[in-house]
Design an enzyme around this catalytic site. Structure first.
Site, PDB file in Angstrom:
ATOM      1  N   ARG A 130      -4.273  -6.718   5.259  1.00  0.00           N
ATOM      2  CA  ARG A 130      -4.873  -5.874   4.210  1.00  0.00           C
ATOM      3  C   ARG A 130      -5.491  -6.754   3.116  1.00  0.00           C
ATOM      4  O   ARG A 130      -6.513  -6.410   2.529  1.00  0.00           O
ATOM      5  CB  ARG A 130      -3.744  -4.999   3.635  1.00  0.00           C
ATOM      6  CG  ARG A 130      -4.065  -4.080   2.502  1.00  0.00           C
ATOM      7  CD  ARG A 130      -2.810  -3.296   2.090  1.00  0.00           C
ATOM      8  NE  ARG A 130      -1.664  -4.157   1.789  1.00  0.00           N
ATOM      9  CZ  ARG A 130      -1.430  -4.707   0.588  1.00  0.00           C
ATOM     10  NH1 ARG A 130      -2.232  -4.483  -0.418  1.00  0.00           N
ATOM     11  NH2 ARG A 130      -0.372  -5.475   0.399  1.00  0.00           N
TER      12      ARG A 130
ATOM     13  N   HIS B 117      12.923  -5.091   4.829  1.00  0.00           N
ATOM     14  CA  HIS B 117      11.979  -5.089   3.710  1.00  0.00           C
ATOM     15  C   HIS B 117      12.713  -4.641   2.449  1.00  0.00           C
ATOM     16  O   HIS B 117      13.514  -3.700   2.491  1.00  0.00           O
ATOM     17  CB  HIS B 117      10.812  -4.120   3.983  1.00  0.00           C
ATOM     18  CG  HIS B 117       9.585  -4.805   4.510  1.00  0.00           C
ATOM     19  ND1 HIS B 117       8.987  -4.447   5.699  1.00  0.00           N
ATOM     20  CD2 HIS B 117       8.827  -5.819   4.000  1.00  0.00           C
ATOM     21  CE1 HIS B 117       7.928  -5.217   5.903  1.00  0.00           C
ATOM     22  NE2 HIS B 117       7.798  -6.057   4.879  1.00  0.00           N
TER      23      HIS B 117
HETATM   24  N1  PCA Z   1       5.846  -9.217   2.311  1.00  0.00           N
HETATM   25  C1  PCA Z   1       4.632  -9.238   3.087  1.00  0.00           C
HETATM   26  C2  PCA Z   1       4.481 -10.669   3.525  1.00  0.00           C
HETATM   27  C3  PCA Z   1       5.437 -11.466   2.714  1.00  0.00           C
HETATM   28  C4  PCA Z   1       6.293 -10.482   2.069  1.00  0.00           C
HETATM   29  O1  PCA Z   1       7.287 -10.736   1.375  1.00  0.00           O
HETATM   30  C5  PCA Z   1       4.635  -8.217   4.210  1.00  0.00           C
HETATM   31  O2  PCA Z   1       5.276  -7.168   4.087  1.00  0.00           O
HETATM   32  O3  PCA Z   1       4.001  -8.444   5.233  1.00  0.00           O
END
Ligand code: PCA
Length: 210
Positions: A87, A163
């Site tokens: 993105r 995440h």
């Molecule tokens: N989040 C990004 C890349 C590095 C990070 O901490 C992602 O969600 O791809």
């Protein structure tokens, strides 16, 4: 126990994934020492750094952690896909579009962490979390896919991706949900413990639209 976090990207000064992972470095959980490694947020450099860490430490559990700004609570990622569609440019200025993570690799891999057990335990600890069916198509998914690919024949090694939301300071700037670093650190500890102790995953419904 290998935990990876990411360097800051997208103009941010910090990356809460690394802030939380770094806080666990050296800790012993269920008899296993945590090794924390920071990965560059660069498509070309992230995988060599990941492979190096896997070779060097031969972990029993490997969890990569990244920031997903805007998401509420922790995302226990279920699926890594063999696709990059950036993105925004990475930290080296590269912005690959519609290319595979690994040419000739399977379309997708599932995490081998007990994500439902971890979800239950996070909920019991009062930490906001959900199962996510997509880790996106940026560097995080690239690392998640390469991790699952590297370990695809090592059935005794559990691996996956988590995440995390913005840090509280970033959350204010973006007017989006955030989570204290210490809460993220506690959550990761719970996930690691679940990965080391639970033999099979819990069977609870946790499906979502995304
Ligand atoms: N989040 C990004 C890349 C590095 C990070 O901490 C992602 O969600 O791809």
């Amino acid at each position: 126990m290998l935990l990876t976090g990411f360097a800051p990207f997208g103009g941010e000064a910090v990356n809460p994934s690394w802030q939380a992972v770094r806080a666990l470095d050296g800790m012993v959980i269920e008899g296993h020492r945590v090794i924390a490694v920071e990965l560059p947020c660069e498509f070309d450099a992230a995988l060599p750094a990941l492979w190096h860490a896997l070779r060097e430490h031969e972990p029993r559990v490997a969890i990569a952690v990244g920031l997903a700004g805007g998401r509420e609570g922790l995302s226990l990622e279920r699926v890594a896909i063999n696709l990059i569609d950036a993105r925004i440019p990475d930290n080296a200025g590269a912005q690959p579009v519609d290319v595979p993570v690994l040419r000739g690799g399977a379309a997708a891999f599932f995490a081998t962490l007990p994500i439902k057990t971890a979800l239950l335990e996070l909920q019991q600890a009062g930490i906001a979390a959900h199962i996510s069916q997509t880790a996106g198509t940026y560097v995080c998914n690239q690392v998640f896919y390469a991790l699952m690919h590297a370990l695809r024949r090592q059935r005794h090694t559990r691996a996956g991706f988590v995440h995390v939301p913005w840090s509280p300071e970033q959350a204010i700037v973006h007017a989006q949900p955030g989570m204290p670093i210490d809460e993220v650190r506690r959550a990761l500890e719970i996930i690691v413990r679940a990965a080391l102790t639970s033999r099979s995953d819990a069977r609870i419904a946790a499906g979502r639209e995304s």
